[in-house]
Write an enzyme that holds these catalytic residues in place. Structure first.
Site, PDB file in Angstrom:
ATOM      1  N   ARG A  60     108.557  91.626  88.740  1.00 42.63           N
ATOM      2  CA  ARG A  60     109.684  90.679  88.784  1.00 42.63           C
ATOM      3  C   ARG A  60     110.993  91.386  88.409  1.00 42.63           C
ATOM      4  O   ARG A  60     112.055  91.076  88.937  1.00 42.63           O
ATOM      5  CB  ARG A  60     109.435  89.509  87.836  1.00 42.63           C
ATOM      6  CG  ARG A  60     108.230  88.655  88.179  1.00 42.63           C
ATOM      7  CD  ARG A  60     108.479  87.562  89.154  1.00 42.63           C
ATOM      8  NE  ARG A  60     109.442  86.582  88.727  1.00 42.63           N
ATOM      9  CZ  ARG A  60     109.711  85.466  89.415  1.00 42.63           C
ATOM     10  NH1 ARG A  60     109.075  85.235  90.563  1.00 42.63           N
ATOM     11  NH2 ARG A  60     110.599  84.614  88.995  1.00 42.63           N
ATOM     12  N   ARG A  91     116.378  92.792  95.322  1.00 42.03           N
ATOM     13  CA  ARG A  91     117.270  91.725  95.796  1.00 42.03           C
ATOM     14  C   ARG A  91     118.735  92.079  95.547  1.00 42.03           C
ATOM     15  O   ARG A  91     119.600  91.783  96.379  1.00 42.03           O
ATOM     16  CB  ARG A  91     116.907  90.405  95.125  1.00 42.03           C
ATOM     17  CG  ARG A  91     115.581  89.823  95.637  1.00 42.03           C
ATOM     18  CD  ARG A  91     115.143  88.647  94.784  1.00 42.03           C
ATOM     19  NE  ARG A  91     113.960  87.966  95.311  1.00 42.03           N
ATOM     20  CZ  ARG A  91     113.274  87.050  94.629  1.00 42.03           C
ATOM     21  NH1 ARG A  91     113.636  86.722  93.397  1.00 42.03           N
ATOM     22  NH2 ARG A  91     112.226  86.465  95.171  1.00 42.03           N
ATOM     23  N   ASN A 100     115.910  86.279 100.461  1.00 39.52           N
ATOM     24  CA  ASN A 100     115.893  87.230  99.345  1.00 39.52           C
ATOM     25  C   ASN A 100     114.797  88.295  99.434  1.00 39.52           C
ATOM     26  O   ASN A 100     114.419  88.910  98.441  1.00 39.52           O
ATOM     27  CB  ASN A 100     115.927  86.499  98.004  1.00 39.52           C
ATOM     28  CG  ASN A 100     114.705  85.626  97.781  1.00 39.52           C
ATOM     29  OD1 ASN A 100     113.760  85.671  98.560  1.00 39.52           O
ATOM     30  ND2 ASN A 100     114.725  84.851  96.717  1.00 39.52           N
ATOM     31  N   LYS A 133     109.139  89.614 102.609  1.00 37.74           N
ATOM     32  CA  LYS A 133     109.367  88.438 103.435  1.00 37.74           C
ATOM     33  C   LYS A 133     109.897  88.854 104.820  1.00 37.74           C
ATOM     34  O   LYS A 133     110.224  90.028 105.034  1.00 37.74           O
ATOM     35  CB  LYS A 133     110.350  87.512 102.708  1.00 37.74           C
ATOM     36  CG  LYS A 133     109.789  86.996 101.370  1.00 37.74           C
ATOM     37  CD  LYS A 133     110.800  86.112 100.664  1.00 37.74           C
ATOM     38  CE  LYS A 133     110.305  85.667  99.305  1.00 37.74           C
ATOM     39  NZ  LYS A 133     111.325  84.829  98.603  1.00 37.74           N
ATOM     40  N   TYR A 184     103.641  77.836  98.139  1.00 39.66           N
ATOM     41  CA  TYR A 184     104.833  77.331  97.433  1.00 39.66           C
ATOM     42  C   TYR A 184     104.656  75.885  96.959  1.00 39.66           C
ATOM     43  O   TYR A 184     105.634  75.166  96.797  1.00 39.66           O
ATOM     44  CB  TYR A 184     106.057  77.428  98.347  1.00 39.66           C
ATOM     45  CG  TYR A 184     106.673  78.821  98.422  1.00 39.66           C
ATOM     46  CD1 TYR A 184     107.085  79.493  97.266  1.00 39.66           C
ATOM     47  CD2 TYR A 184     106.860  79.459  99.646  1.00 39.66           C
ATOM     48  CE1 TYR A 184     107.663  80.758  97.327  1.00 39.66           C
ATOM     49  CE2 TYR A 184     107.439  80.732  99.709  1.00 39.66           C
ATOM     50  CZ  TYR A 184     107.840  81.370  98.554  1.00 39.66           C
ATOM     51  OH  TYR A 184     108.418  82.618  98.625  1.00 39.66           O
ATOM     52  N   PHE A 195     115.044  72.157  99.243  1.00 38.15           N
ATOM     53  CA  PHE A 195     115.014  73.318 100.136  1.00 38.15           C
ATOM     54  C   PHE A 195     113.608  73.657 100.628  1.00 38.15           C
ATOM     55  O   PHE A 195     113.430  74.630 101.357  1.00 38.15           O
ATOM     56  CB  PHE A 195     115.639  74.540  99.434  1.00 38.15           C
ATOM     57  CG  PHE A 195     114.987  74.910  98.119  1.00 38.15           C
ATOM     58  CD1 PHE A 195     113.814  75.644  98.083  1.00 38.15           C
ATOM     59  CD2 PHE A 195     115.557  74.506  96.914  1.00 38.15           C
ATOM     60  CE1 PHE A 195     113.213  75.977  96.878  1.00 38.15           C
ATOM     61  CE2 PHE A 195     114.969  74.844  95.692  1.00 38.15           C
ATOM     62  CZ  PHE A 195     113.779  75.585  95.684  1.00 38.15           C
ATOM     63  N   HIS A 249     108.842  88.563  97.591  1.00 36.17           N
ATOM     64  CA  HIS A 249     108.227  87.618  96.658  1.00 36.17           C
ATOM     65  C   HIS A 249     107.425  88.384  95.619  1.00 36.17           C
ATOM     66  O   HIS A 249     106.840  89.412  95.924  1.00 36.17           O
ATOM     67  CB  HIS A 249     107.269  86.688  97.428  1.00 36.17           C
ATOM     68  CG  HIS A 249     106.388  85.877  96.509  1.00 36.17           C
ATOM     69  ND1 HIS A 249     106.800  84.676  95.981  1.00 36.17           N
ATOM     70  CD2 HIS A 249     105.164  86.122  95.992  1.00 36.17           C
ATOM     71  CE1 HIS A 249     105.835  84.218  95.178  1.00 36.17           C
ATOM     72  NE2 HIS A 249     104.834  85.076  95.177  1.00 36.17           N
ATOM     73  N   THR A 254     116.295  85.442  91.486  1.00 39.96           N
ATOM     74  CA  THR A 254     116.068  84.671  92.717  1.00 39.96           C
ATOM     75  C   THR A 254     117.308  84.660  93.612  1.00 39.96           C
ATOM     76  O   THR A 254     117.202  84.845  94.829  1.00 39.96           O
ATOM     77  CB  THR A 254     115.673  83.212  92.347  1.00 39.96           C
ATOM     78  OG1 THR A 254     114.540  83.254  91.472  1.00 39.96           O
ATOM     79  CG2 THR A 254     115.354  82.395  93.577  1.00 39.96           C
ATOM     80  N   GLU A 289      97.563  83.353  94.139  1.00 41.48           N
ATOM     81  CA  GLU A 289      98.204  83.729  95.398  1.00 41.48           C
ATOM     82  C   GLU A 289      97.422  84.841  96.098  1.00 41.48           C
ATOM     83  O   GLU A 289      97.293  84.838  97.329  1.00 41.48           O
ATOM     84  CB  GLU A 289      99.651  84.160  95.118  1.00 41.48           C
ATOM     85  CG  GLU A 289     100.502  82.970  94.657  1.00 41.48           C
ATOM     86  CD  GLU A 289     101.862  83.355  94.078  1.00 41.48           C
ATOM     87  OE1 GLU A 289     102.205  84.555  94.054  1.00 41.48           O
ATOM     88  OE2 GLU A 289     102.593  82.438  93.642  1.00 41.48           O
TER      89      GLU A 289
HETATM   90  P1  DAT Z   1     111.348  83.359  92.976  1.00 38.16           P
HETATM   91  O1  DAT Z   1     111.113  83.743  94.419  1.00 38.16           O
HETATM   92  O2  DAT Z   1     112.407  84.243  92.331  1.00 38.16           O
HETATM   93  O3  DAT Z   1     110.079  83.283  92.170  1.00 38.16           O
HETATM   94  P2  DAT Z   1     111.296  80.419  92.981  1.00 38.16           P
HETATM   95  O4  DAT Z   1     109.834  80.519  92.782  1.00 38.16           O
HETATM   96  O5  DAT Z   1     112.069  79.548  92.057  1.00 38.16           O
HETATM   97  O6  DAT Z   1     111.990  81.881  92.984  1.00 38.16           O
HETATM   98  O7  DAT Z   1     111.591  79.898  94.458  1.00 38.16           O
HETATM   99  C1  DAT Z   1     110.840  80.413  95.553  1.00 38.16           C
HETATM  100  C2  DAT Z   1     111.787  80.671  96.705  1.00 38.16           C
HETATM  101  O8  DAT Z   1     112.399  79.432  97.081  1.00 38.16           O
HETATM  102  C3  DAT Z   1     112.949  81.613  96.367  1.00 38.16           C
HETATM  103  O9  DAT Z   1     112.596  82.981  96.465  1.00 38.16           O
HETATM  104  C4  DAT Z   1     113.954  81.198  97.392  1.00 38.16           C
HETATM  105  C5  DAT Z   1     113.730  79.676  97.507  1.00 38.16           C
HETATM  106  N1  DAT Z   1     114.656  78.967  96.599  1.00 38.16           N
HETATM  107  C6  DAT Z   1     114.554  78.854  95.262  1.00 38.16           C
HETATM  108  N2  DAT Z   1     115.571  78.153  94.742  1.00 38.16           N
HETATM  109  C7  DAT Z   1     116.351  77.808  95.794  1.00 38.16           C
HETATM  110  C8  DAT Z   1     117.570  77.070  95.942  1.00 38.16           C
HETATM  111  N3  DAT Z   1     118.194  76.530  94.893  1.00 38.16           N
HETATM  112  N4  DAT Z   1     118.076  76.936  97.202  1.00 38.16           N
HETATM  113  C9  DAT Z   1     117.451  77.458  98.269  1.00 38.16           C
HETATM  114  N5  DAT Z   1     116.309  78.167  98.202  1.00 38.16           N
HETATM  115  C10 DAT Z   1     115.754  78.336  96.987  1.00 38.16           C
HETATM  116 MG    MG Z   2     108.482  81.984  92.364  1.00 35.40          MG
END
Ligand code: DAT
Ligand code: MG
Length: 129
Positions: free
Chosen positions: A65, A82, A92, A11, A29, A37, A95, A71, A106
């Site tokens: 992962r 991370r 973070n 990222k 996303y 968010f 991805h 996350t 994706e």
């Molecule tokens: P990951 O990237 O571990 O697969 P995710 O798919 O649940 O996590 O979410 C995608 C991204 O969205 C994550 O890397 C950061 C952001 N995100 C997720 N949960 C969040 C939260 N509670 N507050 C702010 N940003 C968040």
């Molecule tokens: Mg995800």
């Protein structure tokens, strides 16, 4: 485990401590579009260049992962990307697809036909039986 594909992305903060359009980021996303968010996530992911990768291998989705970590970087184990390099969920660093189906989806979103090179290392038979 099966041979899978995973879309991995460094990222913007991983590159410089935006390439993509908002449409592409929103499509990427889309599962999170109702989250509070979502707008800040899209702003972040389009804020600078990213490094796109397609990884392929036996069980690669889960193993990538595991390398990436939780996350929320504060919950990510030391030794994960991370856990070692990030502090906040909203920054973070990296991805990784969360399922083989999303890996395919994706990769198809971020790469055009012919942009991926397929090759076999001479080491493959020594790594995979
Ligand atoms: P990951 O990237 O571990 O697969 P995710 O798919 O649940 O996590 O979410 C995608 C991204 O969205 C994550 O890397 C950061 C952001 N995100 C997720 N949960 C969040 C939260 N509670 N507050 C702010 N940003 C968040
Ligand atoms: Mg995800």
């Amino acid at each position: 485990a099966e041979v899978e594909q995973s879309y991995i992305m460094i990222k913007p903060d991983g590159v410089q401590r935006g390439l993509c359009s908002k449409d592409l980021a929103q499509e990427h996303y889309k599962d999170l579009k109702d989250k509070p968010f979502f707008p800040t996530l899209i702003n972040y992911i389009t804020s600078g260049p990213v490094v796109c990768m397609a990884w392929e291998g036996v069980g690669v989705v889960a193993s990538a992962r595991k390398l990436i970590g939780a996350t929320n970087p504060l919950q990510a184990e030391p030794g994960t990307i991370r856990g070692d390099l990030a502090v906040q969920t909203g920054r973070n660093v990296v991805h990784g697809s969360d399922s083989p189906d999303n890996g395919k989806r994706e990769i198809a979103l971020w790469f055009k036909e012919g942009e991926l090179c397929e090759w076999e290392s001479v080491q493959t038979p020594w790594l995979i039986e």
